[in-house]
Design a protein around this motif. Structure first.
Motif, mmCIF file in Angstrom:
data_model
loop_
_atom_site.group_PDB
_atom_site.id
_atom_site.type_symbol
_atom_site.label_atom_id
_atom_site.label_comp_id
_atom_site.label_asym_id
_atom_site.label_seq_id
_atom_site.Cartn_x
_atom_site.Cartn_y
_atom_site.Cartn_z
ATOM 1 N N SER A 67 0.470 -8.660 -6.264
ATOM 2 C CA SER A 67 1.639 -8.628 -5.385
ATOM 3 C C SER A 67 1.289 -8.055 -4.017
ATOM 4 N N ALA A 68 2.234 -8.164 -3.091
ATOM 5 C CA ALA A 68 2.037 -7.659 -1.733
ATOM 6 C C ALA A 68 1.729 -6.170 -1.723
ATOM 7 N N ALA A 69 2.362 -5.416 -2.621
ATOM 8 C CA ALA A 69 2.174 -3.959 -2.634
ATOM 9 C C ALA A 69 0.720 -3.568 -2.844
ATOM 10 N N ALA A 70 -0.053 -4.408 -3.529
ATOM 11 C CA ALA A 70 -1.453 -4.081 -3.801
ATOM 12 C C ALA A 70 -2.299 -4.086 -2.537
ATOM 13 N N ALA A 71 -1.814 -4.702 -1.456
ATOM 14 C CA ALA A 71 -2.574 -4.760 -0.208
ATOM 15 C C ALA A 71 -2.368 -3.545 0.677
ATOM 16 N N ILE A 72 -1.468 -2.634 0.302
ATOM 17 C CA ILE A 72 -1.244 -1.440 1.125
ATOM 18 C C ILE A 72 -1.320 -0.161 0.296
ATOM 19 N N ASP A 73 -1.900 -0.254 -0.906
ATOM 20 C CA ASP A 73 -1.893 0.916 -1.796
ATOM 21 C C ASP A 73 -3.080 1.850 -1.582
ATOM 22 N N GLY A 74 -3.960 1.534 -0.611
ATOM 23 C CA GLY A 74 -5.102 2.394 -0.342
ATOM 24 C C GLY A 74 -6.233 2.247 -1.329
ATOM 25 N N LYS A 75 -6.132 1.271 -2.222
ATOM 26 C CA LYS A 75 -7.172 1.043 -3.227
ATOM 27 C C LYS A 75 -7.891 -0.268 -2.927
ATOM 28 N N GLU A 76 -9.208 -0.219 -2.857
ATOM 29 C CA GLU A 76 -9.968 -1.416 -2.520
ATOM 30 C C GLU A 76 -10.426 -2.176 -3.758
ATOM 31 N N ASN A 77 -9.810 -1.901 -4.890
ATOM 32 C CA ASN A 77 -10.062 -2.730 -6.082
ATOM 33 C C ASN A 77 -8.779 -3.393 -6.571
ATOM 34 N N THR A 78 -7.720 -3.334 -5.751
ATOM 35 C CA THR A 78 -6.504 -4.091 -6.021
ATOM 36 C C THR A 78 -6.227 -4.959 -4.809
ATOM 37 N N ARG A 79 -5.517 -6.064 -4.992
ATOM 38 C CA ARG A 79 -5.375 -6.993 -3.872
ATOM 39 C C ARG A 79 -4.102 -7.811 -3.990
ATOM 40 N N TRP A 80 -3.689 -8.367 -2.835
ATOM 41 C CA TRP A 80 -2.655 -9.390 -2.782
ATOM 42 C C TRP A 80 -3.334 -10.745 -2.750
ATOM 43 N N SER A 81 -2.774 -11.705 -3.470
ATOM 44 C CA SER A 81 -3.268 -13.086 -3.439
ATOM 45 C C SER A 81 -2.069 -14.017 -3.399
ATOM 46 N N SER A 82 -2.101 -14.973 -2.477
ATOM 47 C CA SER A 82 -0.968 -15.874 -2.282
ATOM 48 C C SER A 82 -1.059 -17.092 -3.191
#
Length: 473
Positions: A67-82
């Motif tokens: 989800s979008a939230a994963a792109a601003i959580d400060g963790k570089e092992n989670t991500r947003w994908s469209s």
């Protein structure tokens, strides 16, 4: 929900070493006090992005856990994908208008070759502050000079047949202010019921009114309403204490997670006396699903995460969320679904770290070395009275247009179940004890101590704060 899918294992589809090396270089540069752009970050004062305490939304998400939230959580092992199409957008609400000086895009291997960055102070008026038509992916640092509350990435051309994907979308600048939640709605299809016999049990209806206590928003908190429990596999039994209570051996085979004492005779009193595999240990709930078989041999998941989320409800209604009542029983999915086009099937199957395979209601063919993943969302609108119902579903409902229906007015946290099985390859080898993959269903018997559940709802869900297994940000 974790809305978590659901964020304990990195869903690193198509990820390569380049992104991680560049991200590591950026991290080391910050630690050493060296700026990635012209200028120097003061020694001992790591620069925190404004976006990390904001609220992210997107045009689409490939899966619930991307989800979008994963792109601003400060963790570089989670991500947003469209979704796998153009155009797409990712937007962060900073909570108030702020001066913006730098934007850092940390792309996963599926990046955008053409995109714009826009800002807005509201009212639908957007100003373009950066345009790229030959993006190279990796880590892109953009020096900008702008002011706005909303910052949006608009992608118009993908680098591959997949969607666009970001490990992190970081907005840096000056200014302060308390982030204001931004309304969102995620309508969910309501499955039909499975007829069964037991009579309902009732609970004391919650008090009316919306003036419920909520915890403060800590500085730097990730603005996602979430807490979770990791509950590994415990045992297998052909029992189902919700659908077939007291009938030992009367059900198809189930795999149980969490409470170690669960059997056909389990009730809330026995569960509260039982042990648990969950982290946190406070969670004495029982979770179970039909057993998965590969080549007719049972296979148990090695990843078992249960997210409790504030998804599907408008943010301004989140403060009305009430704790899941002790003893509540919920069933999600349909063991009698007739096919992938059956609207009563709410199962989803995908491959961990192989998002190009996509998701399906039935089993998917995962590349060698990847894991088969199942995720399922439970309804989270309660009628406010019944802990169960004859069909085990009609006392619960899914939200509609971001709100609970009048028939089920009580908002409770949404449970998202994410299971990861160590199998891959030809899906013809797989079956569930209930049948094909689209018959995936799940049962939940809530045995969280009431004080623990209340604390997590107060401190994580109502204030829209991302918490870990301990129930703290």
């Amino acid at each position: 929900m974790s809305e978590t899918v659901p964020n304990t294992t990195a869903p690193g589809r198509r990820s390569g070493g380049r992104v991680h090396r560049l991200a590591l270089a950026g991290t080391l540069a910050t630690v050493l006090g060296v700026s990635l752009v012209n200028g120097v970050t003061p020694a001992g004062a790591a620069e925190a992005p404004l976006s990390q305490s904001g609220k992210a939304t997107a045009s689409s998400s490939e899966r619930g856990d991307l989800s979008a939230a994963a792109a601003i959580d400060g963790k570089e092992n989670t991500r947003w994908s469209s979704a796998f199409s153009d155009p797409q957008w990712l937007q962060v609400d900073l909570g108030a208008s702020k001066a913006i000086k730098k934007i850092v895009l940390k792309w996963e291997n599926a990046y955008a070759t053409a995109f714009t960055i826009q800002t807005s102070s509201g009212g639908g008026q957007w100003k373009t502050i950066h345009t790229t038509t030959a993006g190279k992916g990796g880590v892109q640092t953009l020096n900008v000079s702008a002011t706005g509350r909303y910052v949006r990435l608009n992608t118009t051309r993908r680098s591959s047949q997949y969607g666009v994907s970001l490990w992190e979308f970081e907005v840096y600048g000056t200014g302060s202010g308390t982030a204001t939640p931004r309304p969102s709605a995620t309508p969910t299809t309501t499955p039909t019921t499975i007829p069964t016999k037991p009579a309902p049990t009732t609970a004391t209806p919650p008090a009316s009114g919306t003036n419920l206590p909520k915890g403060p928003v800590p500085p730097g908190a990730v603005r996602v309403a979430e807490f979770l429990a990791e509950c590994p596999y415990t045992h297998r039994l052909p029992d189902d204490p919700i659908v077939m209570p007291g009938l030992s051996g009367g059900s198809h085979m189930h795999s149980f997670f969490g409470n170690t004492s669960t059997n056909a005779d389990s009730d809330i009193k026995s569960l509260l006396k039982g042990g648990t595999t969950c982290s946190p240990k406070a969670d004495l709930s029982s979770y179970w699903v039909p057993t998965l078989y590969s080549d007719d041999k049972p296979v148990e998941p090695t990843g078992t995460t249960f997210y409790y989320l504030g998804e599907g409800i408008k943010d301004e209604l989140m403060a009305q969320t009430r704790p899941l009542p002790l003893g509540l029983r919920i069933v999600a999915g349909n063991a009698k679904a007739t096919g992938v086009n059956d609207p009563t099937s709410s199962s989803r199957w995908s491959c961990l770290h192989a998002g190009e395979v996509g998701s399906s209601k039935n089993f998917v063919n995962c590349p060698a070395g990847k894991m088969l993943e199942s995720y399922l969302d439970f309804p989270h609108c309660w009628n406010g009275k019944d802990l169960d119902s004859p069909d085990h579903k009609s006392h619960m409902s899914y939200p509609v247009n971001g709100a609970c229906p009048a028939s089920h007015p009580v908002i409770v946290p949404k449970l998202r179940q994410v299971l990861r099985y160590p199998v891959s390859g030809d899906p013809a080898r797989f079956r569930l004890s209930s049948g094909p993959g689209y018959t995936m269903h799940a049962d939940f018997f809530n045995a969280w101590p009431e004080a623990e559940m209340e604390r997590r709802v107060r401190d994580c869900i109502r204030p829209i704060v991302k918490c870990g297994a301990g129930g703290t940000p």
